[in-house]
Design a protein around this motif. Structure first.
Motif, mmCIF file in Angstrom:
data_model
loop_
_atom_site.group_PDB
_atom_site.id
_atom_site.type_symbol
_atom_site.label_atom_id
_atom_site.label_comp_id
_atom_site.label_asym_id
_atom_site.label_seq_id
_atom_site.Cartn_x
_atom_site.Cartn_y
_atom_site.Cartn_z
ATOM 1 N N ALA A 135 1.703 9.216 -6.047
ATOM 2 C CA ALA A 135 2.200 10.573 -5.802
ATOM 3 C C ALA A 135 3.236 10.949 -6.852
ATOM 4 O O ALA A 135 3.229 12.064 -7.381
ATOM 5 N N ASN A 136 4.132 10.025 -7.176
ATOM 6 C CA ASN A 136 5.151 10.273 -8.204
ATOM 7 C C ASN A 136 4.500 10.470 -9.570
ATOM 8 O O ASN A 136 4.906 11.336 -10.347
ATOM 9 N N SER A 137 3.488 9.692 -9.862
ATOM 10 C CA SER A 137 2.777 9.802 -11.128
ATOM 11 C C SER A 137 2.109 11.167 -11.255
ATOM 12 O O SER A 137 2.180 11.808 -12.303
ATOM 13 N N LEU A 138 1.482 11.630 -10.173
ATOM 14 C CA LEU A 138 0.860 12.962 -10.183
ATOM 15 C C LEU A 138 1.909 14.059 -10.357
ATOM 16 O O LEU A 138 1.695 15.032 -11.080
ATOM 17 N N GLU A 139 3.045 13.896 -9.698
ATOM 18 C CA GLU A 139 4.130 14.872 -9.810
ATOM 19 C C GLU A 139 4.673 14.903 -11.233
ATOM 20 O O GLU A 139 4.939 15.972 -11.788
ATOM 21 N N ILE A 140 4.811 13.735 -11.852
ATOM 22 C CA ILE A 140 5.293 13.657 -13.235
ATOM 23 C C ILE A 140 4.311 14.359 -14.168
ATOM 24 O O ILE A 140 4.712 15.133 -15.046
ATOM 25 N N GLU A 141 3.018 14.142 -13.988
ATOM 26 C CA GLU A 141 2.004 14.787 -14.821
ATOM 27 C C GLU A 141 2.046 16.305 -14.662
ATOM 28 O O GLU A 141 1.932 17.047 -15.632
ATOM 29 N N GLU A 142 2.226 16.755 -13.417
ATOM 30 C CA GLU A 142 2.323 18.202 -13.155
ATOM 31 C C GLU A 142 3.559 18.783 -13.841
ATOM 32 O O GLU A 142 3.499 19.847 -14.448
ATOM 33 N N LEU A 143 4.692 18.088 -13.755
ATOM 34 C CA LEU A 143 5.917 18.551 -14.401
ATOM 35 C C LEU A 143 5.773 18.566 -15.922
ATOM 36 O O LEU A 143 6.249 19.495 -16.588
ATOM 37 N N LYS A 144 5.109 17.565 -16.480
ATOM 38 C CA LYS A 144 4.863 17.528 -17.924
ATOM 39 C C LYS A 144 4.019 18.728 -18.336
ATOM 40 O O LYS A 144 4.284 19.371 -19.359
ATOM 41 N N SER A 145 2.998 19.024 -17.548
ATOM 42 C CA SER A 145 2.125 20.147 -17.831
ATOM 43 C C SER A 145 2.900 21.473 -17.775
ATOM 44 O O SER A 145 2.745 22.330 -18.648
ATOM 45 N N GLU B 217 0.824 -1.205 0.000
ATOM 46 C CA GLU B 217 0.000 0.000 0.000
ATOM 47 C C GLU B 217 0.859 1.256 0.000
ATOM 48 O O GLU B 217 0.561 2.231 -0.679
ATOM 49 N N VAL B 218 1.943 1.244 0.774
ATOM 50 C CA VAL B 218 2.859 2.395 0.824
ATOM 51 C C VAL B 218 3.494 2.594 -0.537
ATOM 52 O O VAL B 218 3.595 3.719 -1.052
ATOM 53 N N GLY B 219 3.947 1.521 -1.141
ATOM 54 C CA GLY B 219 4.565 1.596 -2.465
ATOM 55 C C GLY B 219 3.582 2.123 -3.501
ATOM 56 O O GLY B 219 3.935 2.942 -4.354
ATOM 57 N N HIS B 220 2.360 1.661 -3.432
ATOM 58 C CA HIS B 220 1.335 2.100 -4.374
ATOM 59 C C HIS B 220 1.030 3.593 -4.179
ATOM 60 O O HIS B 220 0.858 4.331 -5.146
ATOM 61 N N SER B 221 0.964 4.045 -2.955
ATOM 62 C CA SER B 221 0.685 5.439 -2.670
ATOM 63 C C SER B 221 1.846 6.336 -3.129
ATOM 64 O O SER B 221 1.631 7.421 -3.659
ATOM 65 N N LYS B 222 3.110 5.872 -2.948
ATOM 66 C CA LYS B 222 4.273 6.652 -3.441
ATOM 67 C C LYS B 222 4.265 6.695 -4.963
ATOM 68 O O LYS B 222 4.564 7.726 -5.565
ATOM 69 N N LEU B 223 3.912 5.597 -5.602
ATOM 70 C CA LEU B 223 3.845 5.516 -7.058
ATOM 71 C C LEU B 223 2.793 6.491 -7.587
ATOM 72 O O LEU B 223 3.015 7.196 -8.572
#
Length: 153
Positions: A16-26, A8-14
């Protein structure tokens, strides 16, 4: 008992990282679009400045050109005719074209200036060209053609 499993921790970090990547792409996409707009605006401004600078020079050179053409009318010199043709060629290469209306054409106040009225057949028509005008091929008039206009009978 564990509060959260490692999965669950790994999934939640993944996530969060995915959202951060999308924000950076934007942010990157916006920055690239802003840069492209700046580049286009800068290029347009540079072209406008070049045109303004060349316009000042062209206006000064046109009076020299007029003098050469006036001299040629009286001298009829072959060498001077060649120089005038070369001068015209340079002006054409810079995107200028001559405004040389014919007798009988309707006066277009965007490109002609009536400097004298003479008796003639039809009012509002050109009686005689006094001084040719010049314009850029995009339509911007550098100097209107000076003409004598018929005032009618």
């Amino acid at each position: 008992m564990k509060a959260k499993s490692d999965n669950e921790v790994g999934h939640s970090k993944l996530k969060a990282n995915s959202l951060e990547i999308e924000e950076l792409k934007s942010q990157l996409a916006r920055a690239l679009a802003d840069y492209d707009n700046l580049r286009k605006r800068t290029e347009t401004e540079r072209q406008d400045i070049e045109k303004f600078v060349s316009l000042r020079l062209i206006l000064r050179l046109l009076s020299v050109f007029d003098t050469l053409e006036s001299a040629q009318k009286h001298l009829k010199d072959q060498g001077l005719a060649i120089a005038i043709n070369e001068f015209k060629k340079v002006l054409n290469e810079e995107g200028l074209e001559e405004i040389r209306p014919e007798k009988g054409e309707k006066i277009d106040h965007n490109v002609h200036e009536a400097i004298e009225s003479v008796s003639g057949e039809k009012s509002g028509e050109i009686a005689e060209l006094v001084l040719p005008g010049w314009k850029f091929t995009d339509g911007h008039v550098v100097r209107v053609a000076k003409v004598k206009a018929n005032k009618g009978k």
